[in-house]
Write a protein that holds these residues in place. Structure first.
Motif, PDB file in Angstrom:
ATOM      1  N   ALA A 163      22.832   8.975  59.456  1.00 31.80           N
ATOM      2  CA  ALA A 163      22.049   7.723  59.397  1.00 31.80           C
ATOM      3  C   ALA A 163      20.963   7.809  58.342  1.00 31.80           C
ATOM      4  N   ASN A 164      20.332   8.983  58.247  1.00 35.26           N
ATOM      5  CA  ASN A 164      19.230   9.133  57.296  1.00 35.26           C
ATOM      6  C   ASN A 164      19.664   9.721  55.946  1.00 35.26           C
ATOM      7  N   ARG A 165      20.930   9.833  55.718  1.00 38.32           N
ATOM      8  CA  ARG A 165      21.412  10.415  54.474  1.00 38.32           C
ATOM      9  C   ARG A 165      21.917   9.328  53.547  1.00 38.32           C
ATOM     10  N   LYS A 166      21.660   9.521  52.281  1.00 41.34           N
ATOM     11  CA  LYS A 166      22.083   8.568  51.278  1.00 41.34           C
ATOM     12  C   LYS A 166      23.032   9.245  50.297  1.00 41.34           C
ATOM     13  N   ASP A 167      23.847   8.406  49.726  1.00 42.87           N
ATOM     14  CA  ASP A 167      24.730   8.927  48.666  1.00 42.87           C
ATOM     15  C   ASP A 167      23.917   9.146  47.399  1.00 42.87           C
ATOM     16  N   TYR A 168      24.315  10.185  46.643  1.00 41.29           N
ATOM     17  CA  TYR A 168      23.595  10.524  45.409  1.00 41.29           C
ATOM     18  C   TYR A 168      24.563  10.589  44.237  1.00 41.29           C
ATOM     19  N   VAL A 169      24.098  10.101  43.102  1.00 42.58           N
ATOM     20  CA  VAL A 169      24.819  10.261  41.831  1.00 42.58           C
ATOM     21  C   VAL A 169      23.802  10.732  40.807  1.00 42.58           C
ATOM     22  N   PHE A 170      23.993  11.941  40.265  1.00 38.08           N
ATOM     23  CA  PHE A 170      23.052  12.463  39.264  1.00 38.08           C
ATOM     24  C   PHE A 170      23.836  13.277  38.235  1.00 38.08           C
ATOM     25  N   SER A 171      23.200  13.550  37.127  1.00 40.92           N
ATOM     26  CA  SER A 171      23.836  14.284  36.022  1.00 40.92           C
ATOM     27  C   SER A 171      22.799  15.142  35.335  1.00 40.92           C
ATOM     28  N   ASN A 172      23.305  16.154  34.611  1.00 43.35           N
ATOM     29  CA  ASN A 172      22.431  16.976  33.774  1.00 43.35           C
ATOM     30  C   ASN A 172      23.217  17.444  32.549  1.00 43.35           C
ATOM     31  N   SER A 173      22.503  17.716  31.499  1.00 42.61           N
ATOM     32  CA  SER A 173      23.094  18.174  30.253  1.00 42.61           C
ATOM     33  C   SER A 173      22.095  19.082  29.552  1.00 42.61           C
ATOM     34  N   GLY A 174      22.616  19.899  28.619  1.00 44.85           N
ATOM     35  CA  GLY A 174      21.732  20.793  27.887  1.00 44.85           C
ATOM     36  C   GLY A 174      22.465  21.598  26.843  1.00 44.85           C
ATOM     37  N   TRP A 175      21.684  22.224  26.015  1.00 47.76           N
ATOM     38  CA  TRP A 175      22.251  23.088  24.986  1.00 47.76           C
ATOM     39  C   TRP A 175      21.410  24.358  24.896  1.00 47.76           C
ATOM     40  N   THR A 176      22.077  25.416  24.355  1.00 49.16           N
ATOM     41  CA  THR A 176      21.418  26.725  24.222  1.00 49.16           C
ATOM     42  C   THR A 176      21.812  27.349  22.893  1.00 49.16           C
ATOM     43  N   LEU A 177      20.865  27.950  22.223  1.00 48.04           N
ATOM     44  CA  LEU A 177      21.087  28.661  20.959  1.00 48.04           C
ATOM     45  C   LEU A 177      20.574  30.088  21.143  1.00 48.04           C
ATOM     46  N   SER A 178      21.496  31.080  20.958  1.00 49.28           N
ATOM     47  CA  SER A 178      21.142  32.485  21.206  1.00 49.28           C
ATOM     48  C   SER A 178      21.285  33.294  19.927  1.00 49.28           C
ATOM     49  N   LEU A 179      20.416  34.269  19.789  1.00 47.51           N
ATOM     50  CA  LEU A 179      20.452  35.162  18.619  1.00 47.51           C
ATOM     51  C   LEU A 179      20.343  36.603  19.091  1.00 47.51           C
ATOM     52  N   SER A 180      21.204  37.474  18.496  1.00 48.33           N
ATOM     53  CA  SER A 180      21.153  38.904  18.789  1.00 48.33           C
ATOM     54  C   SER A 180      21.176  39.663  17.464  1.00 48.33           C
ATOM     55  N   GLN A 181      20.153  40.476  17.248  1.00 48.49           N
ATOM     56  CA  GLN A 181      20.049  41.248  15.997  1.00 48.49           C
ATOM     57  C   GLN A 181      19.922  42.733  16.346  1.00 48.49           C
ATOM     58  N   PRO A 182      20.962  43.558  15.953  1.00 48.81           N
ATOM     59  CA  PRO A 182      20.823  44.994  16.230  1.00 48.81           C
ATOM     60  C   PRO A 182      19.722  45.605  15.367  1.00 48.81           C
ATOM     61  N   LEU A 183      18.832  46.313  16.009  1.00 53.47           N
ATOM     62  CA  LEU A 183      17.754  47.006  15.309  1.00 53.47           C
ATOM     63  C   LEU A 183      18.080  48.482  15.097  1.00 53.47           C
ATOM     64  N   PHE A 184      18.656  49.088  16.096  1.00 55.40           N
ATOM     65  CA  PHE A 184      19.086  50.487  15.963  1.00 55.40           C
ATOM     66  C   PHE A 184      20.382  50.669  16.738  1.00 55.40           C
ATOM     67  N   ASN A 185      21.461  50.886  15.990  1.00 57.63           N
ATOM     68  CA  ASN A 185      22.757  51.164  16.603  1.00 57.63           C
ATOM     69  C   ASN A 185      23.547  52.005  15.595  1.00 57.63           C
ATOM     70  N   TRP A 186      23.433  53.314  15.730  1.00 55.17           N
ATOM     71  CA  TRP A 186      24.027  54.208  14.735  1.00 55.17           C
ATOM     72  C   TRP A 186      25.551  54.086  14.696  1.00 55.17           C
ATOM     73  N   ALA A 187      26.172  53.754  15.778  1.00 59.85           N
ATOM     74  CA  ALA A 187      27.633  53.639  15.827  1.00 59.85           C
ATOM     75  C   ALA A 187      28.133  52.512  14.926  1.00 59.85           C
ATOM     76  N   ILE A 188      27.477  51.352  14.997  1.00 59.83           N
ATOM     77  CA  ILE A 188      27.946  50.244  14.161  1.00 59.83           C
ATOM     78  C   ILE A 188      27.549  50.470  12.693  1.00 59.83           C
ATOM     79  N   PHE A 189      26.511  51.245  12.447  1.00 58.64           N
ATOM     80  CA  PHE A 189      26.178  51.576  11.072  1.00 58.64           C
ATOM     81  C   PHE A 189      27.270  52.454  10.463  1.00 58.64           C
TER      82      PHE A 189
END
Length: 549
Positions: A163-189
């Motif tokens: 009785a006290n519950r209502k129907d819901y319609v909602f949405s969300n969106s987003g974006w992400t930008l990631s960066l990874s820079q090796p500083l010390f990794n002798w194997a890949i060198f």
């Protein structure tokens, strides 16, 4: 090539109007029954008995009849031979053919169509990319993502407590930008260093493929010339033996020679027929091998000139050395600036082969790669430090508990350090494996250097001694020709027997075959020597091509 001109040739050896030898038929000679020398019998009977001429001839006829009836018919072969037919192929080596190709033309076609060379070319193109692949791991790795989501929640009215519950319609969106820079990794060198070395391997392999193409085309070309020369010599030999066989038959018919001479000549003739058939098959095989390399059908090729001076191919050694440890060869400008003495001893050639031969360079680079792999395996015990950063945006239009929108930006930056603590013995195992592979590469390098040193010695001696061999065989050819002429003259006057003439013919043919092969081998050894020393170029092909008609 030099041919012996026969004064009298059998009609079977006459060429047709197109320049091709017709069908040659070889059948066993039909020898008439054994006949006594009538004049010898006459003289013997007259000397022993004082008979009249008519009585003597009657005795001769009786002796002939008695001999023929008592003896089987004498033939050169104890059993009848079936007729042997040999079909002479169209000439492959023909300077008069307008479609005849020289070495330069075939080399240019092979550079386009040879599958081995094309495979090396594509492998080189692919190998050059290993440098950029290895370099890329040192650069920042940036990734981006975007997401959107819509949620529709509806409650079942038939359920309790709604009785006290209502129907819901909602949405969300987003974006992400990631960066990874090796500083010390002798194997890949270390992987980056390997990419540079692997590019050097690809370049050296392709340079060796270019030199191998010159050697393979030249070898197939001269193999075809050798096969054609061999066939020509056997045809020439067949004509000589056929002439000797016919003469033996005539001498036997008049009683001045025995059946042995005819049988000897017939056996040699049958043998040369078999040799001719084998030479025809070998010519077809050598032609197919040359066509496989150039990728095109070949109608004819040019022969080596009779006046070709192989010693003109002798050139001073071009000094080459490595410009750096990566296996790159120094430029001619650097070499000339050093004013290095250009020696031509066998030790000089061997030293250069051990230093700058392309296969040696590849082995040396593979050794450096194996060493880098070992260092890379050891480096996996070290910590890995990298910079991590990200930024993002999120837009949420409500949720299950609230319909209020929620929008925000998020930025993060941090330093990540990872240290292997326990890997189940994987690092130690990889270290032992790469150490063994490094030892293997050292042994392979030593083997390649020694193998090329032996090959360069063989090529050097093959070229220098080949020049002397050519002169010796040229003198031997003149002597063998003179010997054949002398033996044929001696046979005609009765001081030589038939087997002497046949042996002299064999000696002449063998000497000519050795002379032709010595010329081709000397040229090929010169090309192989320069290839081993990493100095074989198109100019050497042009120099060889000038020796052709």
């Amino acid at each position: 090539m030099k041919q012996i001109v026969l004064k009298k040739l059998n009609s079977n050896l006459t060429n047709d109007s197109f320049g091709n030898a017709p069908l040659v038929r070889s059948s066993s000679a039909q020898v008439s029954p054994f006949r006594l020398n009538a004049w010898a019998v006459v003289i013997a009977l007259l000397s022993m008995q004082g008979m009249s001429a008519m009585q003597v001839m009657a005795q001769v006829k009786q002796a002939q009849s008695a001999t023929v009836s008592a003896m089987p018919t004498a033939t050169p072969n104890s059993s009848p031979n079936t007729s042997v037919q040999t079909y002479t192929l169209p000439r492959l080596v023909d300077a008069a053919n307008p479609q005849a190709k020289d070495l330069i033309q075939l080399f240019q076609e092979a550079a386009q169509f040879d599958p081995t060379y094309n495979a090396a070319k594509y492998a080189y193109t692919a190998g050059r990319e290993t440098y950029w692949q290895a370099f890329s791991v040192l650069l920042p790795q940036i990734t981006g993502s975007y997401s959107t989501q819509s949620t529709d929640i509806r409650y079942d009215p038939n359920l309790n407590n709604v009785a006290n519950r209502k129907d819901y319609v909602f949405s969300n969106s987003g974006w992400t930008l990631s960066l990874s820079q090796p500083l010390f990794n002798w194997a890949i060198f270390e992987k980056y260093k390997q990419g540079d070395l692997l590019t050097g391997v690809a370049e050296a392999n392709f340079a060796q493929a270019q030199q191998d193409l010159i050697v393979r085309v030249s070898q197939a070309y001269f193999d075809a010339l050798t096969a054609q020369d061999t066939l020509d010599l056997y045809l020439n030999k067949k004509g000589l033996i056929n002439e000797q066989l016919e003469q033996a038959k005539r001498n036997f018919a008049v009683g001045t020679a025995t059946i042995v001479d005819t049988n000897e000549a017939q056996s040699r003739y049958d043998l040369v027929i078999a040799q001719e058939i084998a030479a025809q098959s070998d010519l077809l095989v050598k032609k197919s091998a040359l066509e496989q390399i150039v990728g095109q059908p070949i109608m004819a090729i040019l022969p080596l000139s009779k006046q070709a001076k192989v010693e003109t191919l002798r050139q001073e050694r071009v000094v080459k050395y490595l410009a750096d440890s990566k296996g790159k060869l120094a430029t001619n400008d650097i070499i000339e600036a050093l004013h290095l003495a250009t020696g031509n001893t066998i030790e000089d050639w061997v030293k250069q082969t051990e230093d700058v031969n392309y296969n040696v360079i590849v082995s040396r680079l593979n050794t450096e790669i194996a060493k880098s792999n070992y260092r890379s395996a050891q480096a996996t015990r070290l910590p890995v430090v990298s910079l991590q950063a990200s930024t993002g945006y999120n837009n949420s239009l409500g949720n299950a508990t609230s319909s209020a929108p929620n929008t925000y930006y998020a930025n993060q930056i941090g330093l990540q350090v990872s240290v292997p603590i326990f890997t189940g013995g994987l690092i130690s195992s990889n270290a032992r494996q790469t150490a063994a592979l490094y030892d293997q590469s050292l042994s392979t390098l030593d083997f390649v250097k020694k193998s090329n040193a032996v090959a360069s010695k063989q090529a050097y001696l093959g070229f220098t001694n080949g020049i002397a061999q050519i002169k010796a065989y040229e003198a031997a050819e003149k002597s063998a020709l003179t010997s054949l002429q002398s033996n044929r003259t001696g046979y005609n006057v009765g001081v030589r027997i038939n087997i002497d003439v046949l042996n002299a013919q064999d000696q002449l043919i063998t000497t000519q075959s050795s002379l032709y092969k010595a010329r081709y081998d000397a040229i090929m050894n010169g090309l192989k020597l320069k290839s081993l020393a990493a100095i074989l170029t198109d100019e050497d092909v042009l120099a060889v091509n000038k020796l052709l008609h």
